[in-house]
Design a protein around this motif. Sequence first.
Motif, PDB file in Angstrom:
ATOM      1  N   LEU A 237       2.317 120.522 -24.282  1.00 40.10           N
ATOM      2  CA  LEU A 237       1.630 120.492 -25.570  1.00 40.10           C
ATOM      3  C   LEU A 237       0.138 120.821 -25.456  1.00 40.10           C
ATOM      4  CD1 LEU A 237       3.239 117.213 -26.983  1.00 40.10           C
ATOM      5  CD2 LEU A 237       3.688 119.552 -27.768  1.00 40.10           C
ATOM      6  N   ASP A 238      -0.317 121.150 -24.243  1.00 37.37           N
ATOM      7  CA  ASP A 238      -1.745 121.399 -24.006  1.00 37.37           C
ATOM      8  C   ASP A 238      -2.572 120.167 -24.360  1.00 37.37           C
ATOM      9  OD1 ASP A 238      -3.905 122.891 -23.121  1.00 37.37           O
ATOM     10  OD2 ASP A 238      -4.327 123.761 -25.086  1.00 37.37           O
ATOM     11  N   LEU A 239      -2.018 118.990 -24.036  1.00 40.06           N
ATOM     12  CA  LEU A 239      -2.694 117.712 -24.242  1.00 40.06           C
ATOM     13  C   LEU A 239      -2.628 116.939 -22.921  1.00 40.06           C
ATOM     14  CD1 LEU A 239      -1.560 116.424 -27.752  1.00 40.06           C
ATOM     15  CD2 LEU A 239      -3.903 116.428 -26.895  1.00 40.06           C
ATOM     16  N   PRO A 240      -3.483 117.283 -21.981  1.00 37.62           N
ATOM     17  CA  PRO A 240      -3.385 116.659 -20.653  1.00 37.62           C
ATOM     18  C   PRO A 240      -3.607 115.155 -20.674  1.00 37.62           C
ATOM     19  CG  PRO A 240      -5.421 117.929 -20.875  1.00 37.62           C
ATOM     20  CD  PRO A 240      -4.576 118.252 -22.075  1.00 37.62           C
ATOM     21  N   VAL A 241      -2.822 114.465 -19.851  1.00 34.79           N
ATOM     22  CA  VAL A 241      -3.009 113.029 -19.641  1.00 34.79           C
ATOM     23  C   VAL A 241      -4.005 112.880 -18.493  1.00 34.79           C
ATOM     24  CG1 VAL A 241      -1.908 110.866 -18.967  1.00 34.79           C
ATOM     25  CG2 VAL A 241      -0.684 112.482 -20.445  1.00 34.79           C
ATOM     26  N   LEU A 242      -5.205 112.381 -18.776  1.00 36.64           N
ATOM     27  CA  LEU A 242      -6.257 112.304 -17.769  1.00 36.64           C
ATOM     28  C   LEU A 242      -6.120 111.085 -16.859  1.00 36.64           C
ATOM     29  CD1 LEU A 242      -9.426 113.354 -19.806  1.00 36.64           C
ATOM     30  CD2 LEU A 242      -7.793 114.789 -18.570  1.00 36.64           C
ATOM     31  N   ASP A 243      -5.532 110.013 -17.379  1.00 35.88           N
ATOM     32  CA  ASP A 243      -5.388 108.801 -16.561  1.00 35.88           C
ATOM     33  C   ASP A 243      -4.411 107.856 -17.243  1.00 35.88           C
ATOM     34  OD1 ASP A 243      -5.719 106.938 -14.565  1.00 35.88           O
ATOM     35  OD2 ASP A 243      -7.880 106.679 -14.846  1.00 35.88           O
ATOM     36  N   HIS A 244      -3.883 106.954 -16.457  1.00 33.22           N
ATOM     37  CA  HIS A 244      -3.095 105.837 -16.973  1.00 33.22           C
ATOM     38  C   HIS A 244      -3.662 104.595 -16.309  1.00 33.22           C
ATOM     39  CE1 HIS A 244       1.122 103.874 -17.771  1.00 33.22           C
ATOM     40  NE2 HIS A 244       0.099 103.140 -18.210  1.00 33.22           N
ATOM     41  N   LEU A 245      -4.225 103.714 -17.118  1.00 36.31           N
ATOM     42  CA  LEU A 245      -4.887 102.517 -16.598  1.00 36.31           C
ATOM     43  C   LEU A 245      -4.005 101.298 -16.839  1.00 36.31           C
ATOM     44  CD1 LEU A 245      -7.940 102.255 -15.488  1.00 36.31           C
ATOM     45  CD2 LEU A 245      -8.298 100.918 -17.558  1.00 36.31           C
ATOM     46  N   ILE A 246      -3.748 100.544 -15.773  1.00 32.74           N
ATOM     47  CA  ILE A 246      -3.089  99.248 -15.907  1.00 32.74           C
ATOM     48  C   ILE A 246      -4.175  98.191 -15.940  1.00 32.74           C
ATOM     49  CG2 ILE A 246      -1.515  97.590 -14.856  1.00 32.74           C
ATOM     50  CD1 ILE A 246      -0.003  99.954 -13.643  1.00 32.74           C
ATOM     51  N   PHE A 247      -4.280  97.511 -17.049  1.00 28.58           N
ATOM     52  CA  PHE A 247      -5.379  96.577 -17.305  1.00 28.58           C
ATOM     53  C   PHE A 247      -4.950  95.157 -16.966  1.00 28.58           C
ATOM     54  CE2 PHE A 247      -7.812  93.618 -19.792  1.00 28.58           C
ATOM     55  CZ  PHE A 247      -9.059  94.183 -20.000  1.00 28.58           C
ATOM     56  N   THR A 248      -5.799  94.430 -16.235  1.00 27.84           N
ATOM     57  CA  THR A 248      -5.628  92.987 -16.068  1.00 27.84           C
ATOM     58  C   THR A 248      -6.983  92.333 -16.311  1.00 27.84           C
ATOM     59  OG1 THR A 248      -6.192  92.747 -13.713  1.00 27.84           O
ATOM     60  CG2 THR A 248      -3.949  93.464 -14.232  1.00 27.84           C
ATOM     61  N   ASP A 249      -6.985  91.052 -16.527  1.00 25.73           N
ATOM     62  CA  ASP A 249      -8.250  90.355 -16.778  1.00 25.73           C
ATOM     63  C   ASP A 249      -9.178  90.380 -15.559  1.00 25.73           C
ATOM     64  OD1 ASP A 249      -7.301  89.807 -19.261  1.00 25.73           O
ATOM     65  OD2 ASP A 249      -6.863  87.683 -18.899  1.00 25.73           O
ATOM     66  N   GLN A 250      -8.597  90.562 -14.358  1.00 15.53           N
ATOM     67  CA  GLN A 250      -9.402  90.540 -13.133  1.00 15.53           C
ATOM     68  C   GLN A 250      -9.739  91.942 -12.613  1.00 15.53           C
ATOM     69  OE1 GLN A 250      -6.364  88.674 -13.287  1.00 15.53           O
ATOM     70  NE2 GLN A 250      -7.598  87.008 -14.132  1.00 15.53           N
ATOM     71  N   GLY A 251      -9.214  92.977 -13.249  1.00 13.04           N
ATOM     72  CA  GLY A 251      -9.474  94.331 -12.764  1.00 13.04           C
ATOM     73  C   GLY A 251      -8.421  95.283 -13.279  1.00 13.04           C
ATOM     74  N   TYR A 252      -8.281  96.427 -12.614  1.00 13.22           N
ATOM     75  CA  TYR A 252      -7.362  97.436 -13.133  1.00 13.22           C
ATOM     76  C   TYR A 252      -6.846  98.327 -12.010  1.00 13.22           C
ATOM     77  CZ  TYR A 252     -11.426 100.542 -12.703  1.00 13.22           C
ATOM     78  OH  TYR A 252     -12.488 101.262 -12.213  1.00 13.22           O
ATOM     79  N   HIS A 253      -5.789  99.075 -12.357  1.00  9.38           N
ATOM     80  CA  HIS A 253      -5.265 100.122 -11.478  1.00  9.38           C
ATOM     81  C   HIS A 253      -5.358 101.438 -12.238  1.00  9.38           C
ATOM     82  CE1 HIS A 253      -2.462 102.112  -8.618  1.00  9.38           C
ATOM     83  NE2 HIS A 253      -2.108 102.790  -9.708  1.00  9.38           N
ATOM     84  N   SER A 254      -5.971 102.445 -11.643  1.00 10.75           N
ATOM     85  CA  SER A 254      -6.100 103.767 -12.251  1.00 10.75           C
ATOM     86  C   SER A 254      -5.205 104.752 -11.521  1.00 10.75           C
ATOM     87  CB  SER A 254      -7.558 104.235 -12.187  1.00 10.75           C
ATOM     88  OG  SER A 254      -7.651 105.629 -12.420  1.00 10.75           O
ATOM     89  N   PHE A 255      -4.279 105.363 -12.247  1.00 12.00           N
ATOM     90  CA  PHE A 255      -3.408 106.379 -11.653  1.00 12.00           C
ATOM     91  C   PHE A 255      -4.233 107.556 -11.154  1.00 12.00           C
ATOM     92  CE2 PHE A 255      -0.154 103.874 -13.411  1.00 12.00           C
ATOM     93  CZ  PHE A 255       1.097 104.319 -12.995  1.00 12.00           C
ATOM     94  N   ALA A 256      -5.284 107.924 -11.892  1.00  8.84           N
ATOM     95  CA  ALA A 256      -6.112 109.064 -11.476  1.00  8.84           C
ATOM     96  C   ALA A 256      -6.868 108.752 -10.193  1.00  8.84           C
ATOM     97  CB  ALA A 256      -7.088 109.419 -12.609  1.00  8.84           C
ATOM     98  N   ASP A 257      -7.464 107.564 -10.132  1.00 10.46           N
ATOM     99  CA  ASP A 257      -8.220 107.178  -8.937  1.00 10.46           C
ATOM    100  C   ASP A 257      -7.338 107.131  -7.692  1.00 10.46           C
ATOM    101  OD1 ASP A 257     -10.367 106.957 -10.616  1.00 10.46           O
ATOM    102  OD2 ASP A 257     -10.518 104.760 -10.506  1.00 10.46           O
ATOM    103  N   GLU A 258      -6.084 106.733  -7.893  1.00  8.70           N
ATOM    104  CA  GLU A 258      -5.170 106.587  -6.741  1.00  8.70           C
ATOM    105  C   GLU A 258      -4.404 107.869  -6.443  1.00  8.70           C
ATOM    106  OE1 GLU A 258      -5.169 103.917  -4.916  1.00  8.70           O
ATOM    107  OE2 GLU A 258      -6.666 102.986  -6.245  1.00  8.70           O
ATOM    108  N   GLY A 259      -4.733 108.973  -7.125  1.00  7.84           N
ATOM    109  CA  GLY A 259      -4.073 110.247  -6.878  1.00  7.84           C
ATOM    110  C   GLY A 259      -2.614 110.278  -7.287  1.00  7.84           C
ATOM    111  N   MET A 260      -2.270 109.500  -8.321  1.00  7.38           N
ATOM    112  CA  MET A 260      -0.876 109.397  -8.754  1.00  7.38           C
ATOM    113  C   MET A 260      -0.587 110.213 -10.010  1.00  7.38           C
ATOM    114  SD  MET A 260      -0.322 105.294  -8.085  1.00  7.38           S
ATOM    115  CE  MET A 260       1.438 105.339  -8.437  1.00  7.38           C
ATOM    116  N   LEU A 261      -1.551 111.072 -10.418  1.00 10.10           N
ATOM    117  CA  LEU A 261      -1.318 111.932 -11.593  1.00 10.10           C
ATOM    118  C   LEU A 261      -1.105 113.376 -11.129  1.00 10.10           C
ATOM    119  CD1 LEU A 261      -3.739 110.833 -14.462  1.00 10.10           C
ATOM    120  CD2 LEU A 261      -1.258 110.921 -14.524  1.00 10.10           C
TER     121      LEU A 261
END
Length: 250
Positions: A226-250
């Motif tokens: 659709l020419d709508l790139p997904v730049l990241d997927h963030l898993i949010f927790t109260d103590q921090g997060y996991h970024s798919f982009a930061d971890e090279g999972m995109l």
Amino acid sequence: MQEFDNLTEKSAAPAVPVPYAPPATFGIKSWAEEDRPREKLLQKGRAALSDAELLAILLGSGTARLSAVDVAKLVLNAAQNDLNSLARFSVKELMKQKGIGEAKAIAIVAALELGRRRKEAAAPARTTITGSRDIYRLMQPHLQDLPHEEFWVVLLNRANVVMRTVSISRGGVAGTVADPKLIFKEALEQLASSIILVHNHPSGNRNPSAADIALTRKLKDAGLLLDLPVLDHLIFTDQGYHSFADEGML
């Protein structure tokens, strides 16, 4: 013969003058659809409408002989076609205009007051996403301390400025459903250039599940089509997060 003619003329009843009545204007419903204010706004956008057409939408209807646009033109003419002057009219002053009753006068006053308040309101600061930390801070007011899972999408323009944050679904402690159709519907309707996926883990576990990974891949592939790139997927927790982009999972 002359006498007969005279008799006929004398006995004829005098003509009764017919009072003049201005011709009735055609109602808006008889106009071409693309010329009707409401339809015109839907088809061409609000900027394509004149002040009179926008005011006519507020009025909703005219009179027996005047369309809503005609009434709007009379109202604007009373204010020298100046919206700032019109904004100073009271309800009673507006009601002096032909076709304007109390309800219509109140609607005009209310709409112009909203415009005044909008001018006074400071433009909200726009958030630019430069990395995962910006996403985490953006979503904290929405996801902090939640006892259940929620799935959100962040819509960005070409400069990675946040256009909107949209709640897609709300679930229980163990998970929530993220419908790809709803996600991309929101993005397409807002003409977004890219999107960021965000969901929270109330347990505090930042690690993505197998379902999280599969969904991210599915949405990434759909975004490419659709020419709508997904730049990241963030898993949010109260103590921090996991970024798919930061971890090279995109």
